[in-house]
Design a protein around this motif. Sequence first.
Motif, PDB file in Angstrom:
ATOM      1  N   THR A   1      33.821  40.216  33.909  1.00 25.18           N
ATOM      2  CA  THR A   1      34.152  39.552  32.647  1.00 25.18           C
ATOM      3  C   THR A   1      33.621  40.377  31.488  1.00 25.18           C
ATOM      4  O   THR A   1      32.413  40.665  31.435  1.00 25.18           O
ATOM      5  CB  THR A   1      33.541  38.136  32.585  1.00 25.18           C
ATOM      6  N   VAL A   2      34.493  40.790  30.583  1.00 29.00           N
ATOM      7  CA  VAL A   2      34.083  41.605  29.436  1.00 29.00           C
ATOM      8  C   VAL A   2      33.633  40.689  28.297  1.00 29.00           C
ATOM      9  O   VAL A   2      34.380  39.820  27.856  1.00 29.00           O
ATOM     10  CB  VAL A   2      35.224  42.526  28.974  1.00 29.00           C
ATOM     11  N   ILE A   3      32.419  40.902  27.841  1.00 26.69           N
ATOM     12  CA  ILE A   3      31.867  40.096  26.751  1.00 26.69           C
ATOM     13  C   ILE A   3      32.187  40.726  25.403  1.00 26.69           C
ATOM     14  O   ILE A   3      32.505  40.033  24.433  1.00 26.69           O
ATOM     15  CB  ILE A   3      30.347  39.934  26.939  1.00 26.69           C
ATOM     16  N   SER A   4      32.112  42.046  25.342  1.00 30.55           N
ATOM     17  CA  SER A   4      32.489  42.753  24.111  1.00 30.55           C
ATOM     18  C   SER A   4      33.018  44.131  24.471  1.00 30.55           C
ATOM     19  O   SER A   4      32.511  44.779  25.387  1.00 30.55           O
ATOM     20  CB  SER A   4      31.293  42.871  23.158  1.00 30.55           C
ATOM     21  N   GLY A   5      34.054  44.563  23.740  1.00 28.14           N
ATOM     22  CA  GLY A   5      34.662  45.857  24.012  1.00 28.14           C
ATOM     23  C   GLY A   5      35.807  45.734  25.000  1.00 28.14           C
ATOM     24  O   GLY A   5      36.405  44.668  25.170  1.00 28.14           O
ATOM     25  N   ALA A   6      36.114  46.823  25.702  1.00 27.25           N
ATOM     26  CA  ALA A   6      37.196  46.832  26.694  1.00 27.25           C
ATOM     27  C   ALA A   6      36.858  47.841  27.782  1.00 27.25           C
ATOM     28  O   ALA A   6      36.244  48.884  27.519  1.00 27.25           O
ATOM     29  CB  ALA A   6      38.532  47.186  26.034  1.00 27.25           C
ATOM     30  N   LEU A   7      37.260  47.530  29.011  1.00 23.75           N
ATOM     31  CA  LEU A   7      37.010  48.400  30.148  1.00 23.75           C
ATOM     32  C   LEU A   7      38.301  48.662  30.908  1.00 23.75           C
ATOM     33  O   LEU A   7      39.218  47.840  30.896  1.00 23.75           O
ATOM     34  CB  LEU A   7      35.988  47.769  31.104  1.00 23.75           C
ATOM     35  N   GLU A   8      38.338  49.797  31.583  1.00 20.20           N
ATOM     36  CA  GLU A   8      39.434  50.118  32.478  1.00 20.20           C
ATOM     37  C   GLU A   8      38.910  50.039  33.907  1.00 20.20           C
ATOM     38  O   GLU A   8      37.886  50.634  34.227  1.00 20.20           O
ATOM     39  CB  GLU A   8      39.963  51.524  32.184  1.00 20.20           C
ATOM     40  N   VAL A   9      39.610  49.283  34.734  1.00 17.05           N
ATOM     41  CA  VAL A   9      39.213  49.143  36.135  1.00 17.05           C
ATOM     42  C   VAL A   9      40.273  49.795  37.012  1.00 17.05           C
ATOM     43  O   VAL A   9      41.458  49.451  36.934  1.00 17.05           O
ATOM     44  CB  VAL A   9      39.049  47.652  36.516  1.00 17.05           C
ATOM     45  N   ASP A  10      39.849  50.729  37.830  1.00 21.77           N
ATOM     46  CA  ASP A  10      40.741  51.481  38.713  1.00 21.77           C
ATOM     47  C   ASP A  10      40.356  51.149  40.158  1.00 21.77           C
ATOM     48  O   ASP A  10      39.279  51.512  40.623  1.00 21.77           O
ATOM     49  CB  ASP A  10      40.579  52.972  38.433  1.00 21.77           C
ATOM     50  N   VAL A  11      41.241  50.434  40.848  1.00 22.72           N
ATOM     51  CA  VAL A  11      40.991  50.058  42.246  1.00 22.72           C
ATOM     52  C   VAL A  11      42.000  50.776  43.131  1.00 22.72           C
ATOM     53  O   VAL A  11      43.178  50.396  43.175  1.00 22.72           O
ATOM     54  CB  VAL A  11      41.097  48.534  42.449  1.00 22.72           C
ATOM     55  N   ALA A  12      41.537  51.827  43.774  1.00 23.58           N
ATOM     56  CA  ALA A  12      42.398  52.611  44.674  1.00 23.58           C
ATOM     57  C   ALA A  12      43.707  53.009  44.004  1.00 23.58           C
ATOM     58  O   ALA A  12      44.782  52.968  44.611  1.00 23.58           O
ATOM     59  CB  ALA A  12      42.667  51.822  45.968  1.00 23.58           C
ATOM     60  N   GLY A  13      43.632  53.388  42.726  1.00 27.78           N
ATOM     61  CA  GLY A  13      44.811  53.872  42.014  1.00 27.78           C
ATOM     62  C   GLY A  13      45.527  52.825  41.185  1.00 27.78           C
ATOM     63  O   GLY A  13      46.371  53.168  40.348  1.00 27.78           O
ATOM     64  N   THR A  14      45.210  51.555  41.383  1.00 27.70           N
ATOM     65  CA  THR A  14      45.784  50.498  40.550  1.00 27.70           C
ATOM     66  C   THR A  14      44.865  50.268  39.359  1.00 27.70           C
ATOM     67  O   THR A  14      43.682  49.945  39.539  1.00 27.70           O
ATOM     68  CB  THR A  14      45.934  49.189  41.350  1.00 27.70           C
ATOM     69  N   VAL A  15      45.394  50.446  38.153  1.00 32.01           N
ATOM     70  CA  VAL A  15      44.565  50.422  36.951  1.00 32.01           C
ATOM     71  C   VAL A  15      44.872  49.178  36.119  1.00 32.01           C
ATOM     72  O   VAL A  15      46.030  48.827  35.902  1.00 32.01           O
ATOM     73  CB  VAL A  15      44.792  51.699  36.104  1.00 32.01           C
ATOM     74  N   GLU A  16      43.797  48.524  35.644  1.00 36.23           N
ATOM     75  CA  GLU A  16      43.935  47.348  34.792  1.00 36.23           C
ATOM     76  C   GLU A  16      42.957  47.476  33.632  1.00 36.23           C
ATOM     77  O   GLU A  16      41.797  47.854  33.820  1.00 36.23           O
ATOM     78  CB  GLU A  16      43.616  46.078  35.586  1.00 36.23           C
ATOM     79  N   THR A  17      43.416  47.158  32.424  1.00 37.85           N
ATOM     80  CA  THR A  17      42.542  47.151  31.253  1.00 37.85           C
ATOM     81  C   THR A  17      42.059  45.724  31.001  1.00 37.85           C
ATOM     82  O   THR A  17      42.868  44.790  30.993  1.00 37.85           O
ATOM     83  CB  THR A  17      43.277  47.667  30.007  1.00 37.85           C
TER      84      THR A  17
END
Length: 204
Positions: free
Chosen positions: A149-165
Motif C-alpha cells: 500500500t503506497v502512502i505517499s508517492g508512486a511505485l512500480e512493481v515488477d512481478v516476473a515481467g508483469t509491471v504495475e504502477t
Amino acid sequence: MAVKDRGGSPLESGAQAITGQLGKTIQRLRKAYNLSLSDLAEQSGVAKSIISQIERNETNPTLATVWRLSQALDMTVERVLASSDDAPFVEKLTRADTPMLVSEDGLCRLSIIGWIKTVEWLQYYDFHAEPGGELDSDGHQRGSVECLTVISGALEVDVAGTVETVKEGETVRYRCDRRHIIRNRGSVPVHAFMVCLLKAAVLD
C-alpha cells in the motif's frame, strides 16, 4: 520471590498477594502467543505440570521459575508480575529498537515492524524508497502473497515481467513466490506499507 525478614524466615504475604493475578497473566500471555502448555514448557524449561499449577493458582512459583516463563513469553519479570488479569497485551518498540533492512543500492529501507513470533508466516514492514531506489527480491515459498500500500508517492512493481504502477492510496497484491522488484522511478521519496503472507493457502 519470597522476602526474608531479619530472622531469615520467608515472608510469604507478598508472594501470596501476586499469585492470584500471576496465574491469570501467564495463562493470558500463553494464549495470546497461541502456545500450548507443552509449547511453553519446552520453551521455558519449566515442567508442564508446574505451569498448569501456576495458572490454576495452586502453587507459589520461585523467582527463577517466573524468570524462565517471562523469558519464554518475551516479557520482563517486572512486567509479568505487574500485569493485571484484565490488562491488554501491550508491547512498545522505540525507533532504535526496530530492526531495519536496506536494499543493495542503499536507497530502499524496510523497518521490520512485524512481530518476530509470526515471521515464518506473516511479515510486515514500513517501506521507504528514495528516487531511483530498487528492491530486488527472490521468490519466497510457494503460495506466498505480498500486499503493498503506497502512502505517499508512486511505485512500480515488477512481478516476473508483469509491471504495475501503484500510486498514493492504492494497494497492489501479487504472488511473491517468484522474483519481484519494487522501484521508485519518480523524483520524490516514497513511503509505503508492506505485508507478506508466506503461507497464503488461497493460492495452493
